[in-house]
Design a protein around this motif. Structure first.
Motif, PDB file in Angstrom:
ATOM      1  N   ASP A 146       0.852  -1.173   0.000  1.00 25.20           N
ATOM      2  CA  ASP A 146       0.000   0.000   0.000  1.00 25.20           C
ATOM      3  C   ASP A 146       0.892   1.228   0.000  1.00 25.20           C
ATOM      4  OD1 ASP A 146      -1.761   2.057   0.440  1.00 25.20           O
ATOM      5  OD2 ASP A 146      -2.759   1.119   2.155  1.00 25.20           O
ATOM      6  N   ARG A 147       0.923   1.947  -1.131  1.00 26.94           N
ATOM      7  CA  ARG A 147       1.813   3.094  -1.256  1.00 26.94           C
ATOM      8  C   ARG A 147       1.489   4.194  -0.253  1.00 26.94           C
ATOM      9  NH1 ARG A 147       1.596   4.710  -7.333  1.00 26.94           N
ATOM     10  NH2 ARG A 147      -0.529   4.157  -6.970  1.00 26.94           N
ATOM     11  N   ARG A 148       0.255   4.275   0.221  1.00 23.93           N
ATOM     12  CA  ARG A 148      -0.090   5.313   1.194  1.00 23.93           C
ATOM     13  C   ARG A 148       0.634   5.091   2.509  1.00 23.93           C
ATOM     14  NH1 ARG A 148      -6.252   4.160   0.472  1.00 23.93           N
ATOM     15  NH2 ARG A 148      -5.211   2.188   0.676  1.00 23.93           N
ATOM     16  N   LYS A 149       0.978   3.844   2.816  1.00 20.19           N
ATOM     17  CA  LYS A 149       1.676   3.548   4.063  1.00 20.19           C
ATOM     18  C   LYS A 149       3.188   3.511   3.874  1.00 20.19           C
ATOM     19  CE  LYS A 149      -2.006   0.834   6.128  1.00 20.19           C
ATOM     20  NZ  LYS A 149      -2.402  -0.499   6.583  1.00 20.19           N
ATOM     21  N   LEU A 150       3.628   3.505   2.643  1.00 20.53           N
ATOM     22  CA  LEU A 150       5.048   3.398   2.349  1.00 20.53           C
ATOM     23  C   LEU A 150       5.626   4.808   2.251  1.00 20.53           C
ATOM     24  CD1 LEU A 150       7.120   1.180   1.799  1.00 20.53           C
ATOM     25  CD2 LEU A 150       6.708   1.532  -0.623  1.00 20.53           C
ATOM     26  N   SER A 180       5.813   1.498  -9.176  1.00 23.36           N
ATOM     27  CA  SER A 180       5.593   2.632  -8.281  1.00 23.36           C
ATOM     28  C   SER A 180       6.941   3.171  -7.808  1.00 23.36           C
ATOM     29  CB  SER A 180       4.762   2.191  -7.081  1.00 23.36           C
ATOM     30  OG  SER A 180       4.818   3.165  -6.062  1.00 23.36           O
ATOM     31  N   GLY A 181       7.194   4.439  -8.086  1.00 20.30           N
ATOM     32  CA  GLY A 181       8.447   5.062  -7.678  1.00 20.30           C
ATOM     33  C   GLY A 181       8.736   4.942  -6.193  1.00 20.30           C
ATOM     34  N   PRO A 182       7.775   5.268  -5.305  1.00 18.05           N
ATOM     35  CA  PRO A 182       8.063   5.174  -3.871  1.00 18.05           C
ATOM     36  C   PRO A 182       8.401   3.756  -3.406  1.00 18.05           C
ATOM     37  CG  PRO A 182       6.148   6.560  -4.236  1.00 18.05           C
ATOM     38  CD  PRO A 182       6.496   5.944  -5.562  1.00 18.05           C
ATOM     39  N   VAL A 183       7.789   2.748  -3.990  1.00 15.82           N
ATOM     40  CA  VAL A 183       8.105   1.369  -3.617  1.00 15.82           C
ATOM     41  C   VAL A 183       9.526   1.034  -4.057  1.00 15.82           C
ATOM     42  CG1 VAL A 183       7.534  -1.069  -4.019  1.00 15.82           C
ATOM     43  CG2 VAL A 183       5.698   0.608  -3.668  1.00 15.82           C
ATOM     44  N   ALA A 184       9.858   1.383  -5.304  1.00 14.04           N
ATOM     45  CA  ALA A 184      11.194   1.108  -5.831  1.00 14.04           C
ATOM     46  C   ALA A 184      12.263   1.843  -5.031  1.00 14.04           C
ATOM     47  CB  ALA A 184      11.265   1.498  -7.310  1.00 14.04           C
ATOM     48  N   VAL A 185      12.019   3.097  -4.712  1.00 11.10           N
ATOM     49  CA  VAL A 185      12.990   3.899  -3.956  1.00 11.10           C
ATOM     50  C   VAL A 185      13.199   3.314  -2.570  1.00 11.10           C
ATOM     51  CG1 VAL A 185      13.297   6.157  -2.842  1.00 11.10           C
ATOM     52  CG2 VAL A 185      12.698   6.030  -5.265  1.00 11.10           C
TER      53      VAL A 185
END
Length: 173
Positions: A3-7, A35-40
């Protein structure tokens, strides 16, 4: 499912626990996530855990159109001292956006090796003060005696407000 909102980013409690549960192989796979934030976040994790298995995947993402992904991949390659990325980073350095180029300098400073001292010294010839400060900082990550001597010579200044001399002194430590 992530869940990107929690990441929220690297090092937060949720991300750290999630990646511990997934295991190192799945974290490397997460670097490929769209998803950029997941990859980062995955890139920061492999850098923090010195996961060398991630180097080929990081190299594949270092020219990503997403600037955050690109910069983080390059940063992680530097932290991992990925010597196999040196030639690609050197080739990319000349045509990269200035912000990316500064990240490349830091990565090359950490990686070291052939061609790196010349690139970092060349960066000092620019009129852009941000480039000079980034190059001085990158020199501080090297184990190169030639660059250490360059920093030592640069930090000797009679002007106490010389920001380049101050940065050289910090980098030399």
């Amino acid at each position: 499912v992530l869940d990107r909102r929690k990441l929220s980013g690297a090092g937060d409690e949720f991300t750290t626990r999630l990646f511990q549960l997934l295991g190192p192989e799945r974290v490397v796979t997460s670097i490929r996530h769209k998803s950029g934030p997941v990859a980062v976040a995955a890139m920061h994790d492999v850098a923090a855990n010195r996961n060398q298995a991630a180097v080929p995947v990081l190299m594949a993402r270092m020219k990503d159109p997403n600037a955050d992904v690109c910069r983080t991949a390059i940063y992680a390659l530097g932290v991992l001292h990925a010597t196999q990325a040196r030639s690609e980073l050197i080739a990319y350095e000349a045509k990269a956006h200035p912000v990316i180029r500064r990240t490349i300098w830091t990565a090359l400073g950490r990686i070291g090796g052939a061609g790196v001292p010349a690139i970092l010294k060349r960066a000092m010839e620019t009129s852009n003060s941000e480039d000079k400060l980034a190059a001085l900082s990158a020199m501080g990550h090297t184990q190169n005696t030639e660059l250490a001597q360059f920093l030592a010579a640069r930090c000797v200044s009679k002007d106490p407000t010389d920001k380049f001399a101050q940065r050289a002194g910090i980098s030399l430590r």
